[in-house]
Scaffold this motif. Structure first.
Motif, PDB file in Angstrom:
ATOM      1  N   SER A   1      36.997   0.036 -38.153  1.00  0.00           N
ATOM      2  CA  SER A   1      36.590   0.318 -36.780  1.00  0.00           C
ATOM      3  C   SER A   1      35.233   1.020 -36.752  1.00  0.00           C
ATOM      4  O   SER A   1      34.781   1.574 -37.762  1.00  0.00           O
ATOM      5  CB  SER A   1      37.639   1.205 -36.100  1.00  0.00           C
ATOM      6  N   GLU A   2      34.626   1.012 -35.584  1.00  0.00           N
ATOM      7  CA  GLU A   2      33.349   1.706 -35.424  1.00  0.00           C
ATOM      8  C   GLU A   2      33.536   3.205 -35.628  1.00  0.00           C
ATOM      9  O   GLU A   2      32.658   3.882 -36.184  1.00  0.00           O
ATOM     10  CB  GLU A   2      32.779   1.420 -34.029  1.00  0.00           C
ATOM     11  N   LYS A   3      34.687   3.709 -35.204  1.00  0.00           N
ATOM     12  CA  LYS A   3      34.969   5.135 -35.394  1.00  0.00           C
ATOM     13  C   LYS A   3      35.051   5.473 -36.882  1.00  0.00           C
ATOM     14  O   LYS A   3      34.521   6.495 -37.328  1.00  0.00           O
ATOM     15  CB  LYS A   3      36.280   5.480 -34.697  1.00  0.00           C
ATOM     16  N   THR A   4      35.709   4.592 -37.651  1.00  0.00           N
ATOM     17  CA  THR A   4      35.814   4.813 -39.094  1.00  0.00           C
ATOM     18  C   THR A   4      34.441   4.732 -39.750  1.00  0.00           C
ATOM     19  O   THR A   4      34.095   5.543 -40.619  1.00  0.00           O
ATOM     20  CB  THR A   4      36.743   3.763 -39.724  1.00  0.00           C
ATOM     21  N   ARG A   5      33.626   3.754 -39.332  1.00  0.00           N
ATOM     22  CA  ARG A   5      32.285   3.627 -39.888  1.00  0.00           C
ATOM     23  C   ARG A   5      31.480   4.895 -39.649  1.00  0.00           C
ATOM     24  O   ARG A   5      30.768   5.389 -40.553  1.00  0.00           O
ATOM     25  CB  ARG A   5      31.558   2.433 -39.260  1.00  0.00           C
ATOM     26  N   ALA A   6      31.590   5.456 -38.437  1.00  0.00           N
ATOM     27  CA  ALA A   6      30.848   6.667 -38.100  1.00  0.00           C
ATOM     28  C   ALA A   6      31.286   7.839 -38.973  1.00  0.00           C
ATOM     29  O   ALA A   6      30.451   8.633 -39.441  1.00  0.00           O
ATOM     30  CB  ALA A   6      31.034   6.998 -36.625  1.00  0.00           C
ATOM     31  N   ARG A   7      32.581   7.957 -39.226  1.00  0.00           N
ATOM     32  CA  ARG A   7      33.094   9.050 -40.068  1.00  0.00           C
ATOM     33  C   ARG A   7      32.589   8.914 -41.508  1.00  0.00           C
ATOM     34  O   ARG A   7      32.192   9.889 -42.134  1.00  0.00           O
ATOM     35  CB  ARG A   7      34.617   9.060 -40.044  1.00  0.00           C
ATOM     36  N   VAL A   8      32.630   7.683 -42.007  1.00  0.00           N
ATOM     37  CA  VAL A   8      32.178   7.453 -43.378  1.00  0.00           C
ATOM     38  C   VAL A   8      30.680   7.746 -43.508  1.00  0.00           C
ATOM     39  O   VAL A   8      30.244   8.440 -44.451  1.00  0.00           O
ATOM     40  CB  VAL A   8      32.472   6.007 -43.814  1.00  0.00           C
ATOM     41  N   MET A   9      29.879   7.257 -42.582  1.00  0.00           N
ATOM     42  CA  MET A   9      28.440   7.467 -42.667  1.00  0.00           C
ATOM     43  C   MET A   9      28.065   8.933 -42.484  1.00  0.00           C
ATOM     44  O   MET A   9      27.096   9.423 -43.082  1.00  0.00           O
ATOM     45  CB  MET A   9      27.704   6.597 -41.644  1.00  0.00           C
ATOM     46  N   ALA A  10      28.832   9.641 -41.675  1.00  0.00           N
ATOM     47  CA  ALA A  10      28.592  11.081 -41.523  1.00  0.00           C
ATOM     48  C   ALA A  10      28.850  11.794 -42.845  1.00  0.00           C
ATOM     49  O   ALA A  10      28.094  12.700 -43.238  1.00  0.00           O
ATOM     50  CB  ALA A  10      29.489  11.642 -40.419  1.00  0.00           C
ATOM     51  N   ALA A  11      29.911  11.385 -43.561  1.00  0.00           N
ATOM     52  CA  ALA A  11      30.213  11.987 -44.862  1.00  0.00           C
ATOM     53  C   ALA A  11      29.135  11.637 -45.882  1.00  0.00           C
ATOM     54  O   ALA A  11      28.734  12.480 -46.701  1.00  0.00           O
ATOM     55  CB  ALA A  11      31.580  11.506 -45.346  1.00  0.00           C
ATOM     56  N   VAL A  12      28.665  10.389 -45.836  1.00  0.00           N
ATOM     57  CA  VAL A  12      27.596   9.962 -46.741  1.00  0.00           C
ATOM     58  C   VAL A  12      26.339  10.811 -46.526  1.00  0.00           C
ATOM     59  O   VAL A  12      25.720  11.302 -47.477  1.00  0.00           O
ATOM     60  CB  VAL A  12      27.275   8.468 -46.532  1.00  0.00           C
ATOM     61  N   ASP A  13      25.974  11.001 -45.244  1.00  0.00           N
ATOM     62  CA  ASP A  13      24.781  11.780 -44.929  1.00  0.00           C
ATOM     63  C   ASP A  13      24.945  13.238 -45.352  1.00  0.00           C
ATOM     64  O   ASP A  13      24.020  13.855 -45.901  1.00  0.00           O
ATOM     65  CB  ASP A  13      24.484  11.705 -43.434  1.00  0.00           C
TER      66      ASP A  13
ATOM     67  N   LEU B   1      30.296   0.652 -46.677  1.00  0.00           N
ATOM     68  CA  LEU B   1      28.985   0.667 -47.321  1.00  0.00           C
ATOM     69  C   LEU B   1      28.474  -0.740 -47.604  1.00  0.00           C
ATOM     70  O   LEU B   1      27.258  -0.976 -47.605  1.00  0.00           O
ATOM     71  CB  LEU B   1      29.041   1.477 -48.618  1.00  0.00           C
ATOM     72  N   ARG B   2      29.400  -1.668 -47.865  1.00  0.00           N
ATOM     73  CA  ARG B   2      28.998  -3.050 -48.095  1.00  0.00           C
ATOM     74  C   ARG B   2      28.912  -3.841 -46.801  1.00  0.00           C
ATOM     75  O   ARG B   2      28.480  -4.991 -46.794  1.00  0.00           O
ATOM     76  CB  ARG B   2      29.988  -3.739 -49.047  1.00  0.00           C
ATOM     77  N   ASN B   3      29.352  -3.192 -45.692  1.00  0.00           N
ATOM     78  CA  ASN B   3      29.399  -3.848 -44.374  1.00  0.00           C
ATOM     79  C   ASN B   3      30.153  -5.168 -44.462  1.00  0.00           C
ATOM     80  O   ASN B   3      29.725  -6.193 -43.930  1.00  0.00           O
ATOM     81  CB  ASN B   3      27.978  -4.075 -43.841  1.00  0.00           C
ATOM     82  N   HIS B   4      31.274  -5.100 -45.165  1.00  0.00           N
ATOM     83  CA  HIS B   4      32.075  -6.298 -45.388  1.00  0.00           C
ATOM     84  C   HIS B   4      33.553  -5.940 -45.257  1.00  0.00           C
ATOM     85  O   HIS B   4      34.019  -4.957 -45.818  1.00  0.00           O
ATOM     86  CB  HIS B   4      31.801  -6.862 -46.787  1.00  0.00           C
TER      87      HIS B   4
END
Length: 331
Positions: free
Chosen positions: A35-47, A28-31
């Motif tokens: 991995s890109e796969k992990t980012r996608a999973r997290v953002m899917a959960a956020v949405d 979320l802080r982009n810091h």
């Protein structure tokens, strides 16, 4: 639809994404590393969950935030909306968050608002004008953040000032009327005790008349906020006392528009019988049957330039963006 009584937590997002809370925080802080796969999973959960990050917690955990506090006198006046537009457009390019507060031209309210926003440790505080209470000035001197004062350069800024000279604008207005041959000139204005910038314009205007050997024929200054109706009533009062007045300077375009409406209603030819000039060159005044003479102020540019100086971490300075006299069709 049932509403959830408590906000979605970081832990719930982590559970839904199948990762740790620290990983969600990094995404979320982009810091940090992920991995890109992990980012996608997290953002899917956020949405899916509708999670909103708790910025308060982040602010308290650091010495500062990408927060810029902007305190203006009014939001009902398009002048300040234009300034805010310029500021926010520039800040968005660097993902800075802007928060707004309104003083209603009350210096003590401004002081209270400055104290309130400084508690959030903003990166900068932007205010309108150079006149503040001593309490406000003390708060800003010791705040440890940048201070930007907008729309005025007639004075000593605390840090950075971006604007123009109101005294010079008043003088330019008087010069224009004098050069057009007007000698019986009046003024219609609003509360100058709180709106110190209009007071500076008035002082410059009167001083320039004096240098030309002229004095105001009449004046109507009411201690209330400016409005179209106030300009209409103010001109009526002036003409009832001084029917020989040839030209009237209004404190701003709201007031001038009211004066113009009075002339239309009363059958007073403009500018043949009475000249009208205002200040700010608002768009609506460019579209009256006769465009109202005025001073064009670069409000959006002022907001944008102030934000750019903040983003550049510029040294303390005063920036004069100038103004232009717009002859219009009423003077």
């Amino acid at each position: 639809m049932d509403l959830k009584n408590t906000p979605i937590t970081l832990a719930e997002v982590a559970d839904a994404a199948g990762v740790g809370e620290s990983t969600v925080s990094r995404v979320l802080r982009n810091h940090g590393s992920f991995s890109e796969k992990t980012r996608a999973r997290v953002m899917a959960a956020v949405d899916k969950l509708g999670y909103v990050p708790n910025r308060i917690a982040g602010a308290l955990a650091s010495t500062g935030t990408p927060l810029v506090a902007i305190i203006v006198p009014s939001l009902s006046n398009i002048v300040f909306a234009d300034v805010l537009s310029g500021v926010t457009r520039a800040l968005e390019t660097r993902q800075k968050q802007a928060v707004f507060a309104v003083t209603e031209y009350d210096p003590l309210r401004e002081e209270a608002l400055v104290a309130a926003v400084l508690a959030w440790r903003p990166e900068a505080v932007m205010l309108v004008g150079l006149e503040h209470t001593e309490g406000t000035r003390k708060l800003l001197r010791t705040a440890g953040c940048r201070v930007l004062e907008l729309l005025d350069i007639d004075g000593e800024p605390l840090d950075i000032a971006v604007g123009f000279s109101h005294r010079s604008a008043g003088k330019a207005t008087a010069t224009h009327l004098i050069e057009k041959g007007y000698t019986r000139i009046a003024y219609v204005g609003h509360d100058m005790e709180r709106d110190t910038r209009s007071a500076k314009r008035f002082a410059g205007f009167v001083d320039q008349l004096s240098q030309a050997g002229l004095a105001l024929r009449d004046r109507e200054i009411r201690n209330t906020p400016s409005s179209v109706s106030l300009g209409k009533a103010g001109l009526a009062s002036v003409l009832s006392r001084s029917p020989d007045v040839e030209a009237v300077y209004f404190s701003n375009d709201d007031m001038a528009l009211g004066g113009y409406f009075h002339c239309l209603a009363a059958g007073i030819p403009v500018p043949d019988r009475l000249a009208i000039i205002g200040f700010n060159a608002l768009d609506i005044c460019r579209h009256t049957p006769q465009p109202i003479a005025s001073i064009l102020t670069r409000r959006v540019d002022i907001g944008r330039r102030a934000a750019e100086l903040l983003l550049e971490d510029a040294p303390p300075q005063t920036v004069d963006v100038g103004f232009d006299l717009v002859p219009g069709g009423t003077a």
